[in-house]
Write an enzyme that holds these catalytic residues in place. Structure first.
Site, PDB file in Angstrom:
ATOM      1  N   GLU A  44       0.659  -1.208  -0.057  1.00  0.00           N
ATOM      2  CA  GLU A  44       0.038   0.042  -0.173  1.00  0.00           C
ATOM      3  C   GLU A  44       0.994   1.334   0.012  1.00  0.00           C
ATOM      4  O   GLU A  44       2.089   1.319   0.594  1.00  0.00           O
ATOM      5  CB  GLU A  44      -0.909  -0.140   1.301  1.00  0.00           C
ATOM      6  CG  GLU A  44      -1.946   1.040   1.741  1.00  0.00           C
ATOM      7  CD  GLU A  44      -2.515   0.988   2.768  1.00  0.00           C
ATOM      8  OE1 GLU A  44      -2.210   0.084   3.618  1.00  0.00           O
ATOM      9  OE2 GLU A  44      -3.472   1.389   3.277  1.00  0.00           O
ATOM     10  N   LYS A 115      -9.457   2.527  -1.742  1.00  0.00           N
ATOM     11  CA  LYS A 115      -9.640   1.814  -0.461  1.00  0.00           C
ATOM     12  C   LYS A 115     -10.957   2.404   0.158  1.00  0.00           C
ATOM     13  O   LYS A 115     -11.291   3.446   0.071  1.00  0.00           O
ATOM     14  CB  LYS A 115      -8.687   2.214   0.560  1.00  0.00           C
ATOM     15  CG  LYS A 115      -8.609   1.399   1.491  1.00  0.00           C
ATOM     16  CD  LYS A 115      -7.189   1.697   2.680  1.00  0.00           C
ATOM     17  CE  LYS A 115      -7.167   0.765   3.836  1.00  0.00           C
ATOM     18  NZ  LYS A 115      -5.898   1.096   4.360  1.00  0.00           N
ATOM     19  N   CYS A 148      -5.165  -3.520   2.259  1.00  0.00           N
ATOM     20  CA  CYS A 148      -5.086  -3.517   3.724  1.00  0.00           C
ATOM     21  C   CYS A 148      -6.534  -3.980   4.743  1.00  0.00           C
ATOM     22  O   CYS A 148      -6.999  -4.875   4.527  1.00  0.00           O
ATOM     23  CB  CYS A 148      -4.351  -2.191   4.319  1.00  0.00           C
ATOM     24  SG  CYS A 148      -3.604  -2.483   5.920  1.00  0.00           S
TER      25      CYS A 148
END
Lengths: 270, 270
Positions: A44, A115, A148
């Site tokens: 990330e 995200k 994540c």
């Protein structure tokens, strides 16, 4: 059967040393390239770093999709004949950037994902995406991408499995926390569990540090469709994990003579 | 703060030796009682055994809710001032019995749950239940019950967490399978992961064997709300696991300054 070789590049990222970060990335790719991988994965926010002080700093480090980080992914994909997946700080039209990831093949951007589940102070810095995690058709098979904390939601991994994902890739930055002696971090446990639940491969590319006083778990891992690690978990140090995956194994959902992963769900009950 | 002591009774069950099975249950309770537990848990099908040849055999071993197994749970709950959770083969009006579990407190049956996700040859023997897993108000807090394979569906555990469950109890019979050396079985990994995902305690009461040629994992486990085992996993032998739980820890869902387990879900995306 054709196998897909994946390489997970876990290296040190430092928001205060962009040149050093990029050097680490390149050293990691060079090591990965020795085994001719089909897929190369970065963490990330793999060039910018993670620990932004505030929104203006994050916006100042953000890049458009045609900016240098995704351009680098395109070059690397051509140079190494590999699919490249990695995270970058994506410029937006609004005040806040997105925490995004791109999937690139043959010099082309196949998808950019933003995200959707933001962790802790990310909520003070980034805008959350509003689109489901994508499942991308690549030359090796169907690859889903999420970032994540996204991958800690079983419904998120389940949703891409139901759309045919064979490999779920999660560029990550896992901050250090208390882990009981002898235990794997709960993030690794979730990556294992969700692989088994959905009979898919899961892959997390973590990073190491430190960065502005924050330490990182550095536990990159690749799990097979039964939920067992076949590469990693890495041990908190820079590492390139390389392993061959049989994507066909993730297409079959048969887990007993009478059971099917995913298919045995009873959504009427939940 | 008040703690809740749970005792997990993992013993040998043999469908061809009902008297021996009952002896093992009683020996296990006697050992558990030494620590004055608030909750005593038995495995799935804890008196009948699991490996039925066919439907008629299962029906012949089935019992009504007022039959001897649940009656035993009632007596034990009074004798030990404990909540008792365990599995039994429940007679039905139809051709096939249910694979059920009862929660009993103070001599009263609080709930009977019928397994909804049937594993392998269970599909040839049992009728599946059609009701969601219950969350039961007990004197120690909110306890959810589900059975074995049920608890491998993250949506199932998530659904009871959203309804306030603090402890998820799963009487189980985990058949032996290939587990890579040094790894915990994927069933244990799922119990860990779903505890962490939902910030609840999870408890699996497994059994040992062998029974009609089938071996069992025997990996009973209690996981804390962060997903780490605090009792077990047991090692394939008869065992009583006893541990104290702070139910209040499962009521708070705060996992960072800006994050809430369960609350951070984005159902619009799945």
């Amino acid at each position: 059967m054709p196998m897909t070789r994946v390489a997970v590049c876990q290296y040190a990222i430092d928001i205060d040393d962009p040149a050093g970060t990029l050097e680490n990335l390149h050293a990691s790719v060079a090591e990965a390239a020795e085994s001719n991988p089909d897929v190369i994965v970065f963490p990330e926010l793999c060039t910018s770093g993670y620990v932004f002080h505030d929104i203006p700093e994050a916006q100042s480090r953000s890049e458009a999709v045609d900016g240098p980080t995704v351009q680098l992914f395109r070059e690397l994909s051509l140079q190494h004949h590999a699919i490249v997946v990695g995270g970058f700080c994506e410029r937006s039209d609004g005040e806040r950037p997105f925490n995004s990831a791109a999937v690139v093949e043959n010099g082309e951007v196949l998808v950019v994902y933003r995200k959707t589940h933001l962790w802790d102070t990310e909520k003070l810095i980034f805008a959350a995406g509003d689109d489901p995690a994508p499942v991308v058709d690549t030359s090796v098979g169907k690859i889903a991408v999420m970032i994540c904390y996204d991958a800690e939601f079983p419904e998120m991994v389940g949703s891409v499995a139901r759309r045919g994902a064979q490999l779920v890739v999660a560029p990550s930055n896992w901050p250090a926390k208390h882990i009981p002696p002898g235990e794997r971090s709960s993030e690794v446990i979730k990556a294992q569990a969700f692989a088994a639940v959905n009979h898919v491969f899961t892959l997390v590319c973590d990073r190491v540090g430190p960065e502005r006083g924050v330490d990182w778990i550095g536990a990159s891992v690749v799990c097979d469709v039964e939920g067992y690690p076949i590469a990693g978990p890495a041990q908190g140090k820079p590492a390139v994990l390389t392993v061959d995956l049989d994507f066909a194994w993730a297409s079959s959902k048969t887990i007993s003579a009478n059971n099917e992963a995913v298919g045995d769900r009873r959504p009427d009950l939940y």
